[in-house]
Write a protein that holds these residues in place. Sequence first.
Motif, mmCIF file in Angstrom:
data_model
loop_
_atom_site.group_PDB
_atom_site.id
_atom_site.type_symbol
_atom_site.label_atom_id
_atom_site.label_comp_id
_atom_site.label_asym_id
_atom_site.label_seq_id
_atom_site.Cartn_x
_atom_site.Cartn_y
_atom_site.Cartn_z
ATOM 1 N N ALA A 157 0.853 -1.191 0.000
ATOM 2 C CA ALA A 157 0.000 0.000 0.000
ATOM 3 C C ALA A 157 0.882 1.231 0.000
ATOM 4 N N GLU A 158 0.317 2.337 -0.462
ATOM 5 C CA GLU A 158 0.986 3.631 -0.447
ATOM 6 C C GLU A 158 0.042 4.668 0.163
ATOM 7 N N THR A 159 0.549 5.441 1.107
ATOM 8 C CA THR A 159 -0.238 6.477 1.780
ATOM 9 C C THR A 159 0.572 7.765 1.820
ATOM 10 N N ARG A 160 -0.117 8.848 2.213
ATOM 11 C CA ARG A 160 0.565 10.147 2.258
ATOM 12 C C ARG A 160 1.504 10.271 3.442
ATOM 13 N N LYS A 161 1.172 9.619 4.552
ATOM 14 C CA LYS A 161 2.056 9.638 5.713
ATOM 15 C C LYS A 161 2.162 8.230 6.273
ATOM 16 N N PRO A 162 3.254 7.899 6.935
ATOM 17 C CA PRO A 162 3.417 6.541 7.475
ATOM 18 C C PRO A 162 2.352 6.226 8.512
ATOM 19 N N GLU A 163 1.803 5.030 8.436
ATOM 20 C CA GLU A 163 0.765 4.579 9.351
ATOM 21 C C GLU A 163 1.289 3.436 10.215
ATOM 22 N N GLY A 175 -3.267 -4.878 9.486
ATOM 23 C CA GLY A 175 -3.916 -3.788 8.767
ATOM 24 C C GLY A 175 -3.439 -2.435 9.222
ATOM 25 N N ILE A 176 -3.871 -1.423 8.481
ATOM 26 C CA ILE A 176 -3.558 -0.031 8.798
ATOM 27 C C ILE A 176 -4.831 0.788 8.635
ATOM 28 N N ARG A 177 -4.833 1.961 9.218
ATOM 29 C CA ARG A 177 -5.909 2.930 9.013
ATOM 30 C C ARG A 177 -5.399 4.001 8.050
ATOM 31 N N ASN A 178 -6.227 4.392 7.140
ATOM 32 C CA ASN A 178 -5.878 5.405 6.148
ATOM 33 C C ASN A 178 -7.059 6.365 6.031
ATOM 34 N N LYS A 179 -7.037 7.377 6.882
ATOM 35 C CA LYS A 179 -8.140 8.338 6.974
ATOM 36 C C LYS A 179 -9.442 7.615 7.298
ATOM 37 N N ARG A 180 -10.398 7.546 6.367
ATOM 38 C CA ARG A 180 -11.693 6.929 6.620
ATOM 39 C C ARG A 180 -11.765 5.494 6.129
ATOM 40 N N LYS A 181 -10.622 4.885 5.903
ATOM 41 C CA LYS A 181 -10.580 3.516 5.403
ATOM 42 C C LYS A 181 -9.709 2.648 6.303
ATOM 43 N N LEU A 182 -10.067 1.370 6.357
ATOM 44 C CA LEU A 182 -9.239 0.345 6.975
ATOM 45 C C LEU A 182 -8.786 -0.618 5.894
ATOM 46 N N HIS A 183 -7.464 -0.765 5.761
ATOM 47 C CA HIS A 183 -6.907 -1.738 4.824
ATOM 48 C C HIS A 183 -6.436 -2.945 5.636
ATOM 49 N N ILE A 184 -6.988 -4.110 5.321
ATOM 50 C CA ILE A 184 -6.680 -5.322 6.070
ATOM 51 C C ILE A 184 -6.157 -6.372 5.099
ATOM 52 N N TRP A 185 -5.021 -6.981 5.477
ATOM 53 C CA TRP A 185 -4.415 -8.054 4.690
ATOM 54 C C TRP A 185 -4.431 -9.341 5.490
ATOM 55 N N ARG A 186 -4.474 -10.443 4.766
ATOM 56 C CA ARG A 186 -4.281 -11.741 5.396
ATOM 57 C C ARG A 186 -2.863 -12.206 5.125
ATOM 58 N N ALA A 187 -2.138 -12.505 6.192
ATOM 59 C CA ALA A 187 -0.759 -12.963 6.038
ATOM 60 C C ALA A 187 -0.747 -14.333 5.380
ATOM 61 N N ALA A 197 -3.675 -11.199 0.242
ATOM 62 C CA ALA A 197 -5.058 -10.782 0.015
ATOM 63 C C ALA A 197 -5.367 -9.545 0.853
ATOM 64 N N LYS A 198 -6.253 -8.683 0.319
ATOM 65 C CA LYS A 198 -6.541 -7.407 0.965
ATOM 66 C C LYS A 198 -8.019 -7.073 0.833
ATOM 67 N N ILE A 199 -8.591 -6.484 1.906
ATOM 68 C CA ILE A 199 -9.933 -5.920 1.860
ATOM 69 C C ILE A 199 -9.880 -4.510 2.440
ATOM 70 N N THR A 200 -10.921 -3.707 2.181
ATOM 71 C CA THR A 200 -11.015 -2.344 2.662
ATOM 72 C C THR A 200 -12.391 -2.122 3.274
ATOM 73 N N LEU A 201 -12.408 -1.553 4.479
ATOM 74 C CA LEU A 201 -13.634 -1.192 5.175
ATOM 75 C C LEU A 201 -13.724 0.324 5.268
ATOM 76 N N HIS A 202 -14.941 0.872 5.163
ATOM 77 C CA HIS A 202 -15.119 2.320 5.062
ATOM 78 C C HIS A 202 -15.916 2.856 6.243
ATOM 79 N N VAL A 219 -12.979 -7.357 13.854
ATOM 80 C CA VAL A 219 -12.037 -6.242 13.946
ATOM 81 C C VAL A 219 -12.779 -5.047 14.518
ATOM 82 N N ALA A 220 -12.102 -4.293 15.370
ATOM 83 C CA ALA A 220 -12.670 -3.087 15.982
ATOM 84 C C ALA A 220 -11.790 -1.905 15.621
#
Length: 810
Positions: A157-163, A175-187, A197-202, A219-220
């Motif tokens: 993933a690429e973001t504007r600032k390190p998460e 996973g990481i938080r990216n503003k109003r999104k959650l990016h989650i990967w399965r190791a 694999a990756k999913i995104t929650l909004h 996930v919380a």
Amino acid sequence: MIGGGKSYVSAPPAFSNDAKRLLVCTGTVVSVFSTSTGLQILSLEAHTALVTAVIVVPGNKALSFCWTASLDGTVRYWDFAAAELMKTIDIKMPIYSMVIPAFLLGQTDSKVMPADAFAYLSVENTTQVQDNAPKALRAQIRKCNLTESRLAGVILAETRKPEVISISPSGKFFGIRNKRKLHIWRAPAKDSKLPVAKITLHHTRNFTRLAFHPTKSLVAAGDTSGRILIWRGFGNRTFSDGDKLVNRGSMNDEEGRPGIRGDDDADACTTWHWHPTGINLLRFSSDGAYLYSGGKEGVLVDWQLDTGKKKFLPRIGSPLLYLTDSLDPSLSAISCADNQIHLLKMPSMEITKSISGIKLPFSSPDVYEGICSTFAFDDTAGLVALRTENYRIQFYSLFDDREISEVQVCERNHQPGDEVSVIVTLVSLSGDGSMMSTVEVNLPEDGIGGLVCLKFWASDSQNKNFNLSTIVYEPHRDAGVSALAFHPTRQMVVSSSYGGDFKIWVCSDEIQQKQDTLQHTGWMCHAVGSYKKKPMTAAAFSADGSVLAVAAETVITLWDPVNNMLVAVLGEMQMPIVTLSFAGNSDYLLSISRGSKPQLSVWSMSKLSESWSYKLDIEDVTCAKDSSSFAVLALLPKSSTFMGSNEPIFQGKDGVILLFNVTDPVPLAMWSVRKAKGGGLAFLKGNSPSFQQQSIADGKSPQALLAYINADHEYILFDPYDNDARELSMTRGKDRVAIDETAQYGYASIYGELPQFEMKRDQTLLAPYAPSQRPWETIFSGSSHNLLPLPKLCLEFMESLLERRTTTVE
């Protein structure tokens, strides 16, 4: 040099496998603390920049290995029981966060280094800087092969600032938080060749924290409004148990998936709300039955996951940052914004011990325009007293780098996030450190009210447990107090005010100790003085206490403190004087003026005239008591040629420390420093037991040390007269081992302590030529493999039987 004052809460800590050690990221080093005593045992020193992650390798309780990551772009592998660096991987990019799923997936197989162990790093690609694109996506999530010491070449993933990367306790998801999104990967599994694999929650608000359930697909996440969102069954369409990617198409059935936005891959979403501000801490319990949350209000909330019922740990006193679990289910650690780590007894959430660092700086409200003293020093004990945000004074040992005590100055409950209504503006300590005086200001509300309170304190022990002695409300009518100073030998204090007067306070009865009990003492006003109704802006006593110098705005007035008589008036400055200080045992006085025309002036008391001066913006000044030396902390102006200088000594520096002799305007030494604005200086006596012990080890015993504390409360102690101390570094000194540390680890925890072998050989047992009164009886004693060759033995034996003749020279 001795360094300290680092932040203990810049990154989450980590417990050792036996839960007897706590590894804490403190600046450029990792400090190891004992959970039984709360004292530092050793430190891991190799990184050259801020350490951002520490991960303990799970396994047998006897194992003590960990991985660390830092902004210096390296990942390092340690044996933290022996403080030994074992491996270094250079990523060449600053690392802000790191997780290692292989340690949690059970792939270690009881080995220290599993085959093809991968770490996922949050880095900043500083090599691709685009001047015309300030919003370039420079932060990346990268995969690193720890076994082969290289990046895997995959950018997740690429973001504007390190998460910050969050990982599930099972190691299956991160996973990481990216503003109003959650990016989650399965190791991926060990042998899987499929991409991650990756999913995104909004969400409609920016996320602040992310936490995974230890066993379920749950996930919380917390947001900036204080809400907690819990997604159940996330990734059921994308992730599968066989590490195969599955995509069953779109599912926009909102009725069958309550709370889910759009096409997010989850079964349901629940929202909880208790916190009034953003969530800083979020973590599931080890058994998954509870969810812990915390925020700026300083309350740890324990949510029961099935029912949503809450239990609280209130009045922690500071915003909460991290919650760290150990392999011992009854022990956890909570990190707070006031640089404290509390050890909790779970599940009762009882605080059993605290690891306290130096209090971090805070800003005063804009409505208060007066002067606040930043530090007060006890030079004999090597302590600094500094104001805290919760109306307290912290006494911190500069030699031992640990908190000694805290004094509650204002009797009111402090809740983080509340509007500040009281400010502790001034703190002053007596020469022996047994008495303290403070000034607090109650801020007016809507221009109405406001109260100034002067308090006197007395300490009955070396632990700086101060007791309140006297309270004086409105000591200078409705004017603020500008300065406080103790008499060097008597129980006398002078306070100056902007209202145009100063007052001398004395103890109403001398402190008497009968049968080791401290008698009651009180303070009363002894004298009042003023000069042409000018604001009194600074005050100081001479070394013997016979002269009191009080600054009447731009002039210096000299007084007899006993008879309250004006003796002399010195000079006329262009700007108001803010600091006065007598230069040790000399007859010179220092004055500091600030404003558009700042100035440092040295005055001769014998000639009652200015000796020499510099037009410098001085932040702080300190004088050695037993000599005529003094040191100043000067700020470099931003327009100065020094700021753009190519000299290495000034690059990135905003201040200099200058060491003077009062009789000579040429500095004896100079050091360039960072974060000088808001810093402080003090000469300390080198008679502390811990310092003397280290001085013996170093082979040096300076009589006095110079302490420098910067704006972030990081400090360094050094000998100003040592030629080797020309380059200052904010690093820790040698390890301070806890005296009462008795816990065993490593080899000793399994097999017990090894017998102590003396490295120096015992000559009386191993060498047949040892001198004695009857050498022929012991010359052949000992093991056969230790005996010397026969010719050598015979020669030694014959010499031992012969009587030596001593010759005398007449």
